[in-house]
Every structure is written in structure tokens, then in C-alpha cells.
Write a protein that holds these residues in place. Sequence first.
Motif, PDB file in Angstrom:
ATOM      1  N   PHE A   1       0.841  -1.198   0.000  1.00 35.64           N
ATOM      2  CA  PHE A   1       0.000   0.000   0.000  1.00 35.64           C
ATOM      3  C   PHE A   1       0.875   1.246   0.000  1.00 35.64           C
TER       4      PHE A   1
ATOM      5  N   CYS B   1       0.136   2.989  -3.296  1.00 40.78           N
ATOM      6  CA  CYS B   1      -1.121   3.729  -3.100  1.00 40.78           C
ATOM      7  C   CYS B   1      -0.994   4.997  -2.258  1.00 40.78           C
ATOM      8  N   SER B   2      -0.054   5.009  -1.332  1.00 44.70           N
ATOM      9  CA  SER B   2      -0.033   6.090  -0.336  1.00 44.70           C
ATOM     10  C   SER B   2       0.295   7.460  -0.920  1.00 44.70           C
TER      11      SER B   2
ATOM     12  N   CYS C   1      -1.140   8.949  -3.185  1.00 49.14           N
ATOM     13  CA  CYS C   1      -2.425   9.633  -3.373  1.00 49.14           C
ATOM     14  C   CYS C   1      -3.374   9.433  -2.196  1.00 49.14           C
ATOM     15  N   HIS C   2      -3.385   8.235  -1.625  1.00 50.05           N
ATOM     16  CA  HIS C   2      -4.364   7.919  -0.585  1.00 50.05           C
ATOM     17  C   HIS C   2      -3.838   8.093   0.835  1.00 50.05           C
TER      18      HIS C   2
ATOM     19  N   GLY D   1      -4.100   5.718   4.593  1.00 51.07           N
ATOM     20  CA  GLY D   1      -5.381   5.692   3.905  1.00 51.07           C
ATOM     21  C   GLY D   1      -6.246   6.889   4.225  1.00 51.07           C
TER      22      GLY D   1
ATOM     23  N   PHE E   1     -11.837  -2.492  -5.716  1.00 51.70           N
ATOM     24  CA  PHE E   1     -10.424  -2.157  -5.506  1.00 51.70           C
ATOM     25  C   PHE E   1      -9.554  -2.815  -6.577  1.00 51.70           C
TER      26      PHE E   1
ATOM     27  N   ALA F   1      -7.336  -0.630  -9.359  1.00 46.02           N
ATOM     28  CA  ALA F   1      -5.888  -0.799  -9.571  1.00 46.02           C
ATOM     29  C   ALA F   1      -5.586  -1.179 -11.014  1.00 46.02           C
TER      30      ALA F   1
ATOM     31  N   VAL G   1      -3.081   1.729 -11.599  1.00 45.75           N
ATOM     32  CA  VAL G   1      -1.851   1.738 -10.801  1.00 45.75           C
ATOM     33  C   VAL G   1      -0.782   0.955 -11.548  1.00 45.75           C
TER      34      VAL G   1
ATOM     35  N   ALA H   1       1.166  -2.496 -10.390  1.00 44.57           N
ATOM     36  CA  ALA H   1       0.416  -3.261  -9.375  1.00 44.57           C
ATOM     37  C   ALA H   1      -0.034  -4.587  -9.987  1.00 44.57           C
TER      38      ALA H   1
ATOM     39  N   VAL I   1      -2.464  -6.504  -4.926  1.00 47.85           N
ATOM     40  CA  VAL I   1      -3.782  -6.075  -4.478  1.00 47.85           C
ATOM     41  C   VAL I   1      -4.384  -7.097  -3.510  1.00 47.85           C
TER      42      VAL I   1
ATOM     43  N   ILE J   1      -2.964  -5.880  -0.351  1.00 51.39           N
ATOM     44  CA  ILE J   1      -3.366  -4.516   0.013  1.00 51.39           C
ATOM     45  C   ILE J   1      -4.784  -4.479   0.585  1.00 51.39           C
TER      46      ILE J   1
END
Length: 139
Positions: free
Chosen positions: A57, A61-62, A64-65, A69, A93, A97, A114, A117, A122, A125
Motif C-alpha cells: 500500500f 497507493c499512499s 495519493c491515498h 489511507g 479495488f 488498480a 496503478v 500493481a 492487491v 493490500i
Amino acid sequence: MRNLLFTLILSLLALSFTANAQQNAGMAGHQMGNSKEKLNLKTPRVPFKYGLGMNKFRSLCSGCHGKWGDGTEQGPPLLHAFYIPTHHSDDAFYRAAREGVRAHHWTFGDMPKVEGATRKDVDKIIPFIRWLQKENGIY
């Protein structure tokens, strides 16, 4: 000697209580991304079984998120009722991705797929996100 031992034990208990209180306090009033909502974010110790998901993650992902989270100026918080499993399933999800997502809840714009990914990423994640949502009382 007995007084010294008693003082040492009492000090350790006080230190433990203080550290635990700070950990459970989270980030009161933490702003979620560019939303006006506030979140009392809890950042608990991540159980070992979610560690790989947390690392994936953070790397995928981090940006942006958010690290936990909680969103950034680039993307929404995943610690929000919009993302509970009955509203955004795990399949959502995977799809996000793999294919990206058209903006529909927030004003961040469309989410691109993503890059890099994998399904296995995923797979790790999602349980981390769901655990973090539960820890923060999202569902």
C-alpha cells in the motif's frame, strides 16, 4: 532495595500507559485529503499478517491515498464510509488498480490505473485496508 524495585515497576507502568495512550490517541481532527471532513485517525500497530499489504500500500497507493489511507491533496481517504465493503467491494479495488476509476465521489479527478500493481499486490493490500478501516471504526 525493595523501594527501588517498587519505583522501577511503577515507572515502567507509567511509561507503558503513556506510550499506549499516545498510540491510541491517533491524530485527532486530522484532515482527510482535500475534503472538509475530519478523522480521528488511529494508527495502531499493524499485525504481522497485514505487514506485506501495508508495505505494498505504501509503495503503490499512499502517494495519493495517504500513508494510513487518510487521503492527500492528490486522492481521497479510504478511511471513509464510501469505501465500506457494501458500497465499494473488494472487486472495486481490484478494478481500480487494474483499470483506474472515473471520479464519482470526490473532486480529485479520475484515478489512473496503478502502474506496476499486480493481482498478488492487491491481494495483500485489500486486507490491510479493510483491517485499517475496522480499526478506525469505518465499519
